[in-house]
Scaffold this motif. Sequence first.
Motif, PDB file in Angstrom:
ATOM      1  N   ARG A  82       0.821  -1.224   0.000  1.00  0.00           N
ATOM      2  CA  ARG A  82       0.000   0.000   0.000  1.00  0.00           C
ATOM      3  C   ARG A  82       0.845   1.260   0.000  1.00  0.00           C
ATOM      4  NH1 ARG A  82      -4.345  -1.793   4.634  1.00  0.00           N
ATOM      5  NH2 ARG A  82      -4.988  -3.750   3.670  1.00  0.00           N
ATOM      6  N   THR A  83       2.012   1.203  -0.628  1.00  0.00           N
ATOM      7  CA  THR A  83       2.831   2.405  -0.771  1.00  0.00           C
ATOM      8  C   THR A  83       2.634   3.065  -2.131  1.00  0.00           C
ATOM      9  OG1 THR A  83       4.718   1.083  -1.514  1.00  0.00           O
ATOM     10  CG2 THR A  83       4.577   1.565   0.841  1.00  0.00           C
ATOM     11  N   ALA A  84       1.962   2.393  -3.049  1.00  0.00           N
ATOM     12  CA  ALA A  84       1.629   2.997  -4.334  1.00  0.00           C
ATOM     13  C   ALA A  84       0.598   4.104  -4.111  1.00  0.00           C
ATOM     14  CB  ALA A  84       1.077   1.946  -5.287  1.00  0.00           C
ATOM     15  N   GLN A  85       0.826   5.269  -4.695  1.00  0.00           N
ATOM     16  CA  GLN A  85      -0.104   6.384  -4.557  1.00  0.00           C
ATOM     17  C   GLN A  85      -1.027   6.417  -5.773  1.00  0.00           C
ATOM     18  OE1 GLN A  85       1.779  10.141  -3.444  1.00  0.00           O
ATOM     19  NE2 GLN A  85       3.570   9.010  -2.716  1.00  0.00           N
ATOM     20  N   LYS A  86      -2.328   6.264  -5.523  1.00  0.00           N
ATOM     21  CA  LYS A  86      -3.318   6.163  -6.593  1.00  0.00           C
ATOM     22  C   LYS A  86      -4.364   7.259  -6.442  1.00  0.00           C
ATOM     23  CE  LYS A  86      -3.973   2.220  -4.771  1.00  0.00           C
ATOM     24  NZ  LYS A  86      -4.577   0.960  -4.333  1.00  0.00           N
ATOM     25  N   ALA A  87      -4.854   7.743  -7.559  1.00  0.00           N
ATOM     26  CA  ALA A  87      -5.964   8.697  -7.535  1.00  0.00           C
ATOM     27  C   ALA A  87      -6.903   8.404  -8.703  1.00  0.00           C
ATOM     28  CB  ALA A  87      -5.448  10.128  -7.620  1.00  0.00           C
ATOM     29  N   TYR A  88      -8.194   8.533  -8.432  1.00  0.00           N
ATOM     30  CA  TYR A  88      -9.232   8.297  -9.432  1.00  0.00           C
ATOM     31  C   TYR A  88     -10.122   9.529  -9.525  1.00  0.00           C
ATOM     32  CZ  TYR A  88      -8.326   3.238  -9.614  1.00  0.00           C
ATOM     33  OH  TYR A  88      -7.758   2.009  -9.802  1.00  0.00           O
ATOM     34  N   GLY A 169      -6.829  -1.303  -1.805  1.00  0.00           N
ATOM     35  CA  GLY A 169      -7.081  -1.531  -3.224  1.00  0.00           C
ATOM     36  C   GLY A 169      -7.920  -2.767  -3.466  1.00  0.00           C
ATOM     37  N   ARG A 170      -9.114  -2.812  -2.912  1.00  0.00           N
ATOM     38  CA  ARG A 170      -9.982  -3.977  -3.069  1.00  0.00           C
ATOM     39  C   ARG A 170     -10.732  -3.941  -4.401  1.00  0.00           C
ATOM     40  NH1 ARG A 170      -7.300  -6.076   1.196  1.00  0.00           N
ATOM     41  NH2 ARG A 170      -7.740  -4.915   3.123  1.00  0.00           N
ATOM     42  N   ARG A 171     -11.143  -5.100  -4.842  1.00  0.00           N
ATOM     43  CA  ARG A 171     -11.936  -5.196  -6.073  1.00  0.00           C
ATOM     44  C   ARG A 171     -13.244  -4.418  -5.933  1.00  0.00           C
ATOM     45  NH1 ARG A 171     -15.588  -9.396  -8.162  1.00  0.00           N
ATOM     46  NH2 ARG A 171     -15.242 -10.585  -6.248  1.00  0.00           N
ATOM     47  N   HIS A 172     -13.540  -3.580  -6.914  1.00  0.00           N
ATOM     48  CA  HIS A 172     -14.761  -2.763  -6.956  1.00  0.00           C
ATOM     49  C   HIS A 172     -14.875  -1.799  -5.776  1.00  0.00           C
ATOM     50  CE1 HIS A 172     -15.758  -5.329 -10.192  1.00  0.00           C
ATOM     51  NE2 HIS A 172     -16.580  -6.157  -9.602  1.00  0.00           N
ATOM     52  N   GLN A 173     -13.785  -1.508  -5.088  1.00  0.00           N
ATOM     53  CA  GLN A 173     -13.880  -0.742  -3.844  1.00  0.00           C
ATOM     54  C   GLN A 173     -14.587   0.598  -4.005  1.00  0.00           C
ATOM     55  OE1 GLN A 173     -10.380  -0.426  -1.262  1.00  0.00           O
ATOM     56  NE2 GLN A 173     -10.729   1.763  -1.060  1.00  0.00           N
ATOM     57  N   ILE A 174     -14.120   1.435  -4.930  1.00  0.00           N
ATOM     58  CA  ILE A 174     -14.706   2.764  -5.067  1.00  0.00           C
ATOM     59  C   ILE A 174     -16.169   2.667  -5.477  1.00  0.00           C
ATOM     60  CG2 ILE A 174     -14.636   4.887  -6.439  1.00  0.00           C
ATOM     61  CD1 ILE A 174     -11.601   4.588  -6.548  1.00  0.00           C
ATOM     62  N   ARG A 175     -16.473   1.769  -6.391  1.00  0.00           N
ATOM     63  CA  ARG A 175     -17.841   1.621  -6.889  1.00  0.00           C
ATOM     64  C   ARG A 175     -18.790   1.202  -5.773  1.00  0.00           C
ATOM     65  NH1 ARG A 175     -17.007  -2.417 -11.817  1.00  0.00           N
ATOM     66  NH2 ARG A 175     -19.248  -2.043 -12.125  1.00  0.00           N
ATOM     67  N   GLU A 250      -4.933  20.200  -6.909  1.00  0.00           N
ATOM     68  CA  GLU A 250      -4.739  20.991  -5.693  1.00  0.00           C
ATOM     69  C   GLU A 250      -5.391  20.309  -4.495  1.00  0.00           C
ATOM     70  OE1 GLU A 250      -6.198  24.885  -6.465  1.00  0.00           O
ATOM     71  OE2 GLU A 250      -4.772  25.278  -8.089  1.00  0.00           O
ATOM     72  N   LEU A 251      -6.575  19.766  -4.710  1.00  0.00           N
ATOM     73  CA  LEU A 251      -7.266  19.097  -3.602  1.00  0.00           C
ATOM     74  C   LEU A 251      -6.506  17.854  -3.142  1.00  0.00           C
ATOM     75  CD1 LEU A 251     -10.907  19.377  -4.979  1.00  0.00           C
ATOM     76  CD2 LEU A 251     -10.031  20.482  -2.914  1.00  0.00           C
ATOM     77  N   MET A 252      -5.966  17.084  -4.090  1.00  0.00           N
ATOM     78  CA  MET A 252      -5.207  15.909  -3.721  1.00  0.00           C
ATOM     79  C   MET A 252      -3.898  16.283  -3.024  1.00  0.00           C
ATOM     80  SD  MET A 252      -6.704  12.948  -4.559  1.00  0.00           S
ATOM     81  CE  MET A 252      -8.076  13.715  -3.665  1.00  0.00           C
ATOM     82  N   ALA A 253      -3.308  17.386  -3.446  1.00  0.00           N
ATOM     83  CA  ALA A 253      -2.041  17.822  -2.842  1.00  0.00           C
ATOM     84  C   ALA A 253      -2.242  18.317  -1.415  1.00  0.00           C
ATOM     85  CB  ALA A 253      -1.419  18.931  -3.682  1.00  0.00           C
ATOM     86  N   ASP A 254      -3.455  18.750  -1.105  1.00  0.00           N
ATOM     87  CA  ASP A 254      -3.735  19.280   0.229  1.00  0.00           C
ATOM     88  C   ASP A 254      -3.974  18.201   1.271  1.00  0.00           C
ATOM     89  OD1 ASP A 254      -3.501  21.850  -0.621  1.00  0.00           O
ATOM     90  OD2 ASP A 254      -5.640  22.191  -0.881  1.00  0.00           O
ATOM     91  N   THR A 255      -4.025  16.931   0.844  1.00  0.00           N
ATOM     92  CA  THR A 255      -4.285  15.859   1.784  1.00  0.00           C
ATOM     93  C   THR A 255      -3.124  14.886   1.780  1.00  0.00           C
ATOM     94  OG1 THR A 255      -5.448  14.538   0.121  1.00  0.00           O
ATOM     95  CG2 THR A 255      -6.793  16.002   1.475  1.00  0.00           C
ATOM     96  N   THR A 256      -2.835  14.365   2.954  1.00  0.00           N
ATOM     97  CA  THR A 256      -1.818  13.332   3.093  1.00  0.00           C
ATOM     98  C   THR A 256      -2.510  11.995   3.233  1.00  0.00           C
ATOM     99  OG1 THR A 256      -0.356  14.875   4.217  1.00  0.00           O
ATOM    100  CG2 THR A 256       0.136  12.528   4.465  1.00  0.00           C
ATOM    101  N   PRO A 257      -2.133  10.987   2.436  1.00  0.00           N
ATOM    102  CA  PRO A 257      -2.792   9.698   2.544  1.00  0.00           C
ATOM    103  C   PRO A 257      -2.816   9.168   3.963  1.00  0.00           C
ATOM    104  CG  PRO A 257      -1.336   9.729   0.648  1.00  0.00           C
ATOM    105  CD  PRO A 257      -1.081  10.999   1.412  1.00  0.00           C
ATOM    106  N   THR A 258      -3.972   8.685   4.380  1.00  0.00           N
ATOM    107  CA  THR A 258      -4.137   8.138   5.717  1.00  0.00           C
ATOM    108  C   THR A 258      -3.474   6.769   5.803  1.00  0.00           C
ATOM    109  OG1 THR A 258      -6.252   9.293   5.879  1.00  0.00           O
ATOM    110  CG2 THR A 258      -5.838   7.524   7.464  1.00  0.00           C
ATOM    111  N   ALA A 259      -2.809   6.492   6.881  1.00  0.00           N
ATOM    112  CA  ALA A 259      -2.201   5.187   7.093  1.00  0.00           C
ATOM    113  C   ALA A 259      -3.212   4.244   7.715  1.00  0.00           C
ATOM    114  CB  ALA A 259      -0.975   5.310   7.981  1.00  0.00           C
ATOM    115  N   HIS A 260      -3.373   3.068   7.138  1.00  0.00           N
ATOM    116  CA  HIS A 260      -4.295   2.057   7.650  1.00  0.00           C
ATOM    117  C   HIS A 260      -3.617   0.705   7.618  1.00  0.00           C
ATOM    118  CE1 HIS A 260      -8.054   4.424   7.983  1.00  0.00           C
ATOM    119  NE2 HIS A 260      -7.506   5.133   7.033  1.00  0.00           N
TER     120      HIS A 260
END
Length: 260
Positions: A82-88, A169-175, A250-260
């Motif tokens: 989970r170190t890959a940085q992804k955005a959709y 990164g689960r299957r169909h997670q965002i949907r 800009e919105l993505m740059a303003d947030t730091t990915p949460t660690a889980h």
Amino acid sequence: MSWPELRKECLILEDEAVLALNKPAGISVTGERHDTDIVEMAAAQGETLYPVHRIDKVTSGLVLLAKELPAHGVLTRQFNKRTAQKAYLAVTASTGLPDRGVIDLPLSVGRKNRVRIAAPRESIRRAGDTWLVDEQDVLAGKNYPSVTEFATVARTDSHTVLALRPITGRRHQIRVHLAWIGHPIVGDPLFDRTGAFERTHLHSWRLTLDAPWRPNGLLELEAEPGADFWQPVAESVTADPRQLLSSASELMADTTPTAH
């Protein structure tokens, strides 16, 4: 579209180790039953590719494939850790989402291999701008902690444009996450039955990974959505799509990915 045509028209980046494509919606990456996929199309032309990750057939956007196994191993380990940085990017058939939010809902696999929230729908609650379920409401059996962060990029009277970061990164997670909190993605065949649009408006937008063979040690990739992605909001959003992408950046740059 033939593999040579697809490869040429959708190419984002290629070096000695990887190939990155901006995949159209409606084409599988690999492993879809009864369907021709990118890996199979390439193999038929004598080119062996190894998928670093997968996006759904109905999702457009960035797909990264390795041309050699050592690079494949280096890259896939980052997804596993989970170190890959992804955005959709997504367009929902709804309004009322906050400027920023977190969907922290575990997933499970139900009947007919369908991904669902691992809790009764009525147990989902909103605490501030976070959607979650209490531990005692999680259904017995195998479930997978799943977290999606989002920021609202644009609003219309009937739709919302989101930038999303899937921490897991689960299957169909965002949907599934968006649908189960009442904000399904426009055109999603799993959750949008209106048939008003021809495609699912979910797009794999950005990906950043360590790449030791690159001059700067990084792969920083971006796939710009096509005009078909913006169709549900084209008449209502006055900003140019490039302005919307700038706002999303800009919105993505303003947030730091949460660690889980």
